[in-house]
Enzyme design. Sequence first.
Site, PDB file in Angstrom:
ATOM      1  N   ASP A 376      -9.658  12.004   0.560  1.00  0.00           N
ATOM      2  CA  ASP A 376     -10.876  11.484   1.185  1.00  0.00           C
ATOM      3  C   ASP A 376     -11.268  12.127   2.503  1.00  0.00           C
ATOM      4  O   ASP A 376     -12.424  11.992   2.921  1.00  0.00           O
ATOM      5  CB  ASP A 376     -10.749   9.971   1.354  1.00  0.00           C
ATOM      6  CG  ASP A 376     -10.913   9.239   0.029  1.00  0.00           C
ATOM      7  OD1 ASP A 376     -11.604   9.775  -0.849  1.00  0.00           O
ATOM      8  OD2 ASP A 376     -10.341   8.150  -0.139  1.00  0.00           O
ATOM      9  N   TYR A 464     -15.548   3.251  -2.637  1.00  0.00           N
ATOM     10  CA  TYR A 464     -14.452   2.477  -2.050  1.00  0.00           C
ATOM     11  C   TYR A 464     -14.673   2.221  -0.571  1.00  0.00           C
ATOM     12  O   TYR A 464     -15.189   3.078   0.154  1.00  0.00           O
ATOM     13  CB  TYR A 464     -13.107   3.188  -2.245  1.00  0.00           C
ATOM     14  CG  TYR A 464     -12.211   2.424  -3.189  1.00  0.00           C
ATOM     15  CD1 TYR A 464     -11.601   1.245  -2.778  1.00  0.00           C
ATOM     16  CD2 TYR A 464     -11.997   2.850  -4.490  1.00  0.00           C
ATOM     17  CE1 TYR A 464     -10.800   0.524  -3.639  1.00  0.00           C
ATOM     18  CE2 TYR A 464     -11.199   2.133  -5.365  1.00  0.00           C
ATOM     19  CZ  TYR A 464     -10.604   0.967  -4.929  1.00  0.00           C
ATOM     20  OH  TYR A 464      -9.818   0.241  -5.783  1.00  0.00           O
ATOM     21  N   GLU A 661      14.176  21.967  11.274  1.00  0.00           N
ATOM     22  CA  GLU A 661      14.566  21.988  12.679  1.00  0.00           C
ATOM     23  C   GLU A 661      15.473  20.818  13.051  1.00  0.00           C
ATOM     24  O   GLU A 661      15.544  19.793  12.369  1.00  0.00           O
ATOM     25  CB  GLU A 661      13.313  21.964  13.552  1.00  0.00           C
ATOM     26  CG  GLU A 661      12.515  23.255  13.513  1.00  0.00           C
ATOM     27  CD  GLU A 661      11.423  23.265  14.561  1.00  0.00           C
ATOM     28  OE1 GLU A 661      11.650  23.823  15.652  1.00  0.00           O
ATOM     29  OE2 GLU A 661      10.344  22.718  14.292  1.00  0.00           O
TER      30      GLU A 661
END
Length: 755
Positions: A376, A464, A661
């Site tokens: 989205d 939506y 890392e």
Amino acid sequence: MGRGTLALGWAGAALLLLQMLAAAERSPRTPGGKAGVFADLSAQELKAVHSFLWSQKELKLEPSGTLTMAKNSVFLIEMLLPKKQHVLKFLDKGHRRPVREARAVIFFGAQEQPNVTEFAVGPLPTPRYMRDLPPRPGHQVSWASRPISKAEYALLSHKLQEATQPLRQFFRRTTGSSFGDCHEQCLTFTDVAPRGLASGQRRTWFILQRQMPGYFLHPTGLELLVDHGSTNAQDWTVEQVWYNGKFYRSPEELAQKYNDGEVDVVILEDPLAKGKDGESLPEPALFSFYQPRGDFAVTMHGPHVVQPQGPRYSLEGNRVMYGGWSFAFRLRSSSGLQILDVHFGGERIAYEVSVQEAVALYGGHTPAGMQTKYIDVGWGLGSVTHELAPDIDCPETATFLDALHHYDADGPVLYPRALCLFEMPTGVPLRRHFNSNFSGGFNFYAGLKGQVLVLRTTSTVYNYDYIWDFIFYPNGVMEAKMHATGYVHATFYTPEGLRYGTRLHTHLIGNMHTHLVNYRVDLDVAGTTNSFQTLQMELENITNPWSPRHRLVQPTLKQTRYSRERQAAFRFGQPLPKYLLITSPKENPWGHTRSYRLQLHSMADQVLPPGWQEERAVTWARYPLAVTRYRESELSSSSIYNQNDPWDPPVVFEEFLRNNENIEDEDLVAWVTVGFLHIPHSEDIPNTATPGNSVGFLLRPFNFFPEDPALASRDLVVVWPLENGSTYAQRWIPEEDQSCLKPPPFSYNGSYRPV
């Protein structure tokens, strides 16, 4: 414009650096005091950036609304956050204010090689320079990956009207509607993405629907695949047509087969209720609309939130103060709401908590249904923040705030009441205890009201609606929550479609899908030197020390520290420890490391196999939680381009973990993914309701304070029994003004007895 066109030599780069340093020295104060360093761009700043870009003649800009793809135009302007280290030095050590800059996205469609280029423009409020914002190393932003603009939609609508001319009689008979010259009986469309099957393509499936309230629930049974990759709209073509379970090579072929009686036609009923004379009733009883139907006995108004003495929070620019809380916020046009510089009790607990991405991944029997994987941010997630309604979207007592977006426009656009800020009772005490004397009375009762502060906005991404909340509790707990509502994404009913969803109406399938939301959580727990650890329960089986002939099973505490990013990336499908802690090397008075706990509320799961085609655009969705070391090159898990080129996106979250890392005693970022599977059901008509469709996470202090910091709250009641049978109630809140809203006097009787 190719990136080489504006490449700077060493002299130019040095001049640019000097300009930026000079700008920092004389940068004016921005709204909200120091919090203004996080503030969204003002209308004046947005206009200044736009004017500056237009003054650069080499850009050859045209208005964004010009109906051609072969143009250079500004698509997005938003605030560009300064580097964290510079901001912290400014906030905490009194260093100079960082240079204020804008991020500008320009579509260069008039170039020989069309491309998308991003620039930093500054210093604000009076821009004098622009510099490239390159994508991550090893990546590029392809022309095909750009979001769809309004101009492109207008051209697509014209192309669909033109291409479906042979189907006018077909539409009239099957739907009673048509494209163009249709008065009140029109057709519209919904487009889905990804747009194609490989990088570089721009081939979109369109669902044709009848134009009426809730048109998302009125598919006609016709879907078309359009190739619109060329910058010349005359070259766009309809490649395939699907109707009622069968494919056709073109609209002309469907029209011919229809005329020959070879098409299995479905005649759609008139959705409007009819009167006795066959005329439409004045108020349509559409199943897809909100008009009340059915009967509830209650016709009175419900309860309201009141503030007899006014709000208990304060707002200064983009800085909010409430109880022990203080935080800044911004509404980023590209991706949505960000909470920044979060303090509780005068101590920073988070530098940033922000929405990164929301996806909805579907299955279906129709080509559009099976193709739909909505990402989205590529649809303007942060810019579709439409007006909030008092007493429905937010309490009437809320403070409503406007938003400005410069997204697919030629100037800033004001979105009124796009955010709201309010305090509300939770309806549940924050804590309480009834201390029984076990003789029909009590020793004391104590309770603390449940009150929270909520910062809310919404994103309406076509069908939506996402409701975004950040919630602040008086005990140092912060919650991020997303509520899903709006219309389901639906396709035309076929019997085969029942494998992928639920029949919701005569010609309607609600397609199953999974909602996933990704958040960035940059916690700074008692400083930026943090580690990640988990706590779990393990059972031990030991000899009972007070009865050696017996065994005893009991829980023990297992603590695990994680030293590398890969270790702290928990995949869906593997157990996720219940206690997820970002810890400080500092200790509380009792010798425990000061920590904040992440607690996820989610029913999410892995949806796409890792590495499967479009999954590369959403690799963050592999992990409910991943913890990484802070890097300025890893500020977002997604981009506005990932939707339309998911096969080769410019941001791949998995790469954040590749260097594996160290995460011990470092500045850490937690990436949180929450979501749920939604199998539509008949009660999703007309809209999906919010209960049960909310997900999020909590940030909870864990040995961070010596005791509950909500002890500072005055929303407390302590009741003592007196010898004469009455009670004495201690309260610490101010007396309320006399008004009709004054609640009844507080009373409490802690006795209990048989009846």
